[in-house]
Design an enzyme around this catalytic site. Structure first.
Site, short mmCIF file in Angstrom:
data_model
loop_
_atom_site.label_atom_id
_atom_site.label_comp_id
_atom_site.label_asym_id
_atom_site.label_seq_id
_atom_site.Cartn_x
_atom_site.Cartn_y
_atom_site.Cartn_z
CG ASP A 36 -0.20 -0.88 2.35
OD1 ASP A 36 0.61 -0.21 2.61
OD2 ASP A 36 -0.72 -1.11 3.05
CE LYS A 58 -7.02 6.13 2.51
NZ LYS A 58 -6.63 6.99 3.57
CG MET A 173 -3.18 6.08 11.75
SD MET A 173 -4.05 4.35 11.31
CE MET A 173 -3.75 3.78 13.38
N1 SAH Z 1 2.55 0.15 11.13
C1 SAH Z 1 2.97 1.47 10.66
C2 SAH Z 1 1.86 2.23 11.21
C3 SAH Z 1 0.86 2.24 10.01
S1 SAH Z 1 -0.78 3.28 10.84
C4 SAH Z 1 4.13 1.78 11.39
O1 SAH Z 1 4.63 1.03 12.22
O2 SAH Z 1 4.56 3.01 11.24
C5 SAH Z 1 -0.57 4.40 9.44
C6 SAH Z 1 -0.44 6.01 10.16
O3 SAH Z 1 1.28 5.63 10.81
C7 SAH Z 1 0.08 6.93 9.71
O4 SAH Z 1 -1.71 7.78 9.67
C8 SAH Z 1 0.69 8.14 10.29
O5 SAH Z 1 0.31 8.77 11.43
C9 SAH Z 1 2.24 7.20 10.24
N2 SAH Z 1 2.78 7.27 9.20
C10 SAH Z 1 3.30 5.94 9.20
N3 SAH Z 1 4.26 6.28 7.69
C11 SAH Z 1 4.30 7.54 8.19
C12 SAH Z 1 5.70 8.49 7.94
N4 SAH Z 1 6.49 7.76 6.85
N5 SAH Z 1 5.43 9.53 8.57
C13 SAH Z 1 4.22 9.73 8.78
N6 SAH Z 1 3.29 9.69 9.89
C14 SAH Z 1 3.50 7.96 9.11
#
Ligand code: SAH
Length: 515
Positions: A36, A58, A173
Site C-alpha cells: 500500500d 488508496k 493516524m
Molecule cells: N505500521 C505502521 C503504522 C500504520 S498506521 C508503522 O509501524 O509505522 C498509519 C499511520 O502511521 C499514519 O497515519 C501515520 O500516522 C503513521 N506513518 C506511517 N509512516 C509515516 C511517515 N513516513 N511519516 C509520518 N507518519 C507516518
C-alpha cells in the site's frame, strides 16, 4: 500444487534503506508483492521484474481494498503456490492488521513469517531530531491510535490513564483529530504548554515538521493546512528537536532526485545524494553491452592483436576501461604486450578505473571534456604515432578527427554498445506527474535521449512537457546542449564535468530554491 508462503514484512517508514536485511531478502525472492501507499517507492524497485505487483492502497478512482479482501488475496496467491510478500509501512504489528492476515493464513494451513520493520512511531520523530525517550525527560512512551471517531476514541483510550502516564505520547493516524486529542489531554491534566510536534511523511523527501503546544497546535495545523500522514509526538522530548535536528540541515534535504545513468554506474551518484540528505531515485535508461556485429568484433580483435604497434591508448570513459579489459581477457591478450603504449585517460574517474587495474594513466588532462585532453598532451603527440581509442559506439567523432589533423593514426574500436534500457515504472510516472521528482541528473547525452524515449514507451506523448518545472542538472556542456535541443530547460550545468561537480550543482540549485 504445493502451497506457497507469505512473508508479512515491515517496510520501514519510507526511507528505502530502513527496511531490515531479512525483509529485503523476502522482497527480492517473492513472486507477488502486495503493498500500500506507506511502503516507500524506491523499495518497490527491488521487486523482481518477474513478480506480480498488487497495490491495495488508496486510489483516487476507487475505494481502498477491504481488509477481508486483502486477507483472502494473500491466501489465494499462496494457494497458487506463490511466494508472497505483504509489504506494510513501518512495522506490520503496529496498527498494521497483521493479526487478521496471519489468522486467515493459519486457518488455511499456509505458512508465514512476520518480519518486523522500523515503526514510524519511533523512526519519524527520530528523523525530526526527537528521541521518544530521554534520561531526564521521558522514561516511557505510548503509541496510540488517533484514527477513531471521538466517541470510539473515548472508548478505546482511557484518557485519564494516558494523560497521566509519565512518558511521551505518540499518536498515529491522528492529524484530523488533533483538536480533540489536545483537548482531552489538557482536560485530564497535561499542562497546556506541553510541547507537541507533527511530522508528516517522515524519513522521505517530503518530510515536514510543525511544532507547538497542546494549546495552540490545532490552530497551527489548520493555518498550515498540515495534511496526513503524520506522527504526533506529545511531551517534553519535543524540545530536544531544536538541538538534535539533523537531516533537515543537510544540503540536499527534501529533494528527490532522478538518477538516469546505467544501473552499474548509478550507485556512486546515488550514495552521494543519499549522504547529503537527498533521496535518489534510480531509473537507469542506459545499458551497456558487448557488441554483437561481426565486423565490429573483427575490428576489435584485429586491433588488439597488434598491441605492440601502438604508441598511445586513449580511454575516454570508465566503461571504455572496463570493456577494454574484458576484451583483453576474452582474446587472451597479456597486458604486458602494451608495453610500448602510453595510456591516457579523460577525467579522474577513468584514470581511477585504469589505476585499479594496475595502469597509471599519464598525464591527467586539465579539463575534463574530450576537448581538453589533447591540449594537455599536445607536446607529446607526434605525427606518425598510432593511437588506439577503445570506446562506446556513441562516442563523438571529435577526438579521432583532431588526432588525424595532427598527423597521427587513430584507430577506433567500439568495445561496447550503449543500448536503451526502458524499464516500465508506473510509480515513477505517477511521481513525475504529481511533481514528486524535484530534480533530474543527466550524465551524458544518451541519458537525455533515452529518458525521453523511455517515457514515450510508457505512453507519455510529450515527455518534455512532463519534465517542465523539474530542475534539470547536466554533467557538462555537451549533455546540456543535447537536453536543450530536445526541448528541455536546463537549470544548471556542472562547472567541472565530474560526478562531484554535478553533485555541487544540485546543492547550489537547492540552496537557490530555498532563498
Ligand atoms: N505500521 C505502521 C503504522 C500504520 S498506521 C508503522 O509501524 O509505522 C498509519 C499511520 O502511521 C499514519 O497515519 C501515520 O500516522 C503513521 N506513518 C506511517 N509512516 C509515516 C511517515 N513516513 N511519516 C509520518 N507518519 C507516518
Amino acid at each position: 500444487m504445493p502451497k506457497g508462503k507469505v512473508y508479512l514484512v515491515g517496510a520501514g517508514p519510507g526511507d528505502p534503506k530502513l527496511i531490515t536485511v531479512r525483509g529485503l531478502e523476502a522482497l527480492k525472492r517473492s513472486d507477488a508483492v502486495v503493498f500500500d501507499r506507506l511502503a516507500g517507492p524506491q523499495l518497490l524497485g527491488q521487486i523482481p521484474d518477474s513478480a506480480e505487483r498488487i497495490y491495495v492502497g488508496k486510489r483516487p478512482d476507487r475505494h481502498t481494498m477491504k481488509q477481508e479482501d486483502i486477507n483472502q488475496l494473500l491466501v489465494d496467491l499462496a494457494l497458487q503456490g506463490k511466494t508472497v510478500c505483504r509489504l506494510k509501512g513501518g512495522d506490520p504489528t503496529v496498527f498494521g492488521r497483521v493479526g487478521e492476515e496471519a489468522e486467515l493464513l493459519k486457518k488455511n494451513g499456509i505458512s508465514y513469517e512476520i518480519i518486523p520493520g522500523i515503526t514510524s512511531a519511533i523512526a519519524v520523530p527520530a528523523y525530526a531530531g526527537i528521541p521518544v525517550t530521554h534520561r531526564d525527560l521521558a522514561s516511557s512512551f505510548s503509541v496510540i491510535t488517533g484514527h477513531e471517531s471521538p466517541d470510539k476514541l473515548d472508548r478505546s483510550i482511557q484518557w485519564d490513564k494516558v494523560t497521566n502516564a509519565t512518558g511521551t505520547l505518540v499518536f498515529l493516524m491522528g492529524v484530523a483529530k488533533i483538536g480533540y486529542i489536545s483537548e482531552q489531554l489538557i482536560k485530564h491534566g497535561r499542562p497546556p504548554s506541553t510541547p507537541v510536534a507533527l511530522v508528516r511523511w517522515g524519513t522521505r523527501a517530503e518530510q515536514e515538521t510543525l511544532t507547538g503546544t497542546l494549546e495552540d497546535i490545532e490552530e497551527k495545523v489548520k493555518a498550515a493546512d498540515f495534511q496526513p500522514p503524520a506522527v504526533i509526538v506529545v511531551g517534553n522530548v519535543v524540545r530536544q528537536r531544536e538541538e538534535l535536528r539533523w537531516i533537515e540541515d543537510k544540503p540536499l534535504f527534501g529533494r528527490r532526485i532522478l538518477v538516469t545513468r546505467a544501473r552499474s554506474q548509478a550507485s556512486e551518484l546515488s550514495s552521494r545524494i543519499d549522504e547529503l540528505g537527498g533521496e535518489p531515485y534510480e531509473f537507469p535508461v542506459i545499458e551497456t553491452r558487448m557488441p554483437e556485429r561481426p565486423d565490429v568484433i573483427a575490428a576489435i580483435r584485429a586491433a588488439l592483436a597488434d598491441a605492440e604497434t601502438y604508441d598511445w591508448v586513449l580511454l575516454t570513459s570508465v566503461n571504455g576501461v572496463e570493456y577494454f579489459f574484458r576484451w583483453l581477457e576474452l582474446c587472451g591478450i597479456d597486458i604486458r604486450r602494451w608495453h610500448r603504449a602510453e595510456f591516457a585517460a579523460v577525467g579522474p574517474a577513468t584514470a581511477a578505473a585504469l589505476k585499479a587495474r594496475g595502469v597509471i594513466a599519464s598525464p591527467l588532462p586539465e579539463k575534463f571534456r574530450a576537448e581538453g585532453l589533447l591540449d594537455s598532451l599536445a607536446d607529446r603527440l607526434k605525427p606518425g604515432q598510432r593511437v588506439l581509442l577503445p570506446r562506446g559506439d556513441l562516442a563523438r567523432e571529435w577526438l579521432p578527427e583532431e588526432l588525424r589533423k595532427l598527423g597521427l593514426e587513430a584507430v577506433e574500436i567500439d568495445v561496447y554498445e550503449n543500448a536503451l534500457a526502458a524499464p516500465k515504472d508506473r510509480i515513477l510516472l505517477e511521481m513525475l506527474e504529481a511533481g514528486d521528482i524535484h530534480a533530474i541528473t543527466f550524465t551524458s547525452s544518451s541519458t537525455v535521449t533515452n529518458l525521453l524515449e523511455a517515457l514515450r514507451r510508457m505512453g507519455v506523448d510529450r515527455p518534455e512537457e512532463t519534465l517542465r518545472g523539474i530542475d534539470i542538472a547536466c554533467i557538462g556542456p555537451v549533455t546540456a546542449k543535447t537536453a536543450e535541443e530536445k526541448g528541455l530547460r536546463v537549470a544548471a550545468t556542472a562547472k567541472t564535468s565530474t560526478l562531484e561537480g554535478l553533485v555541487q550543482t544540485l546543492i547550489e540549485l537547492n540552496a537557490h530554491r530555498k532563498k
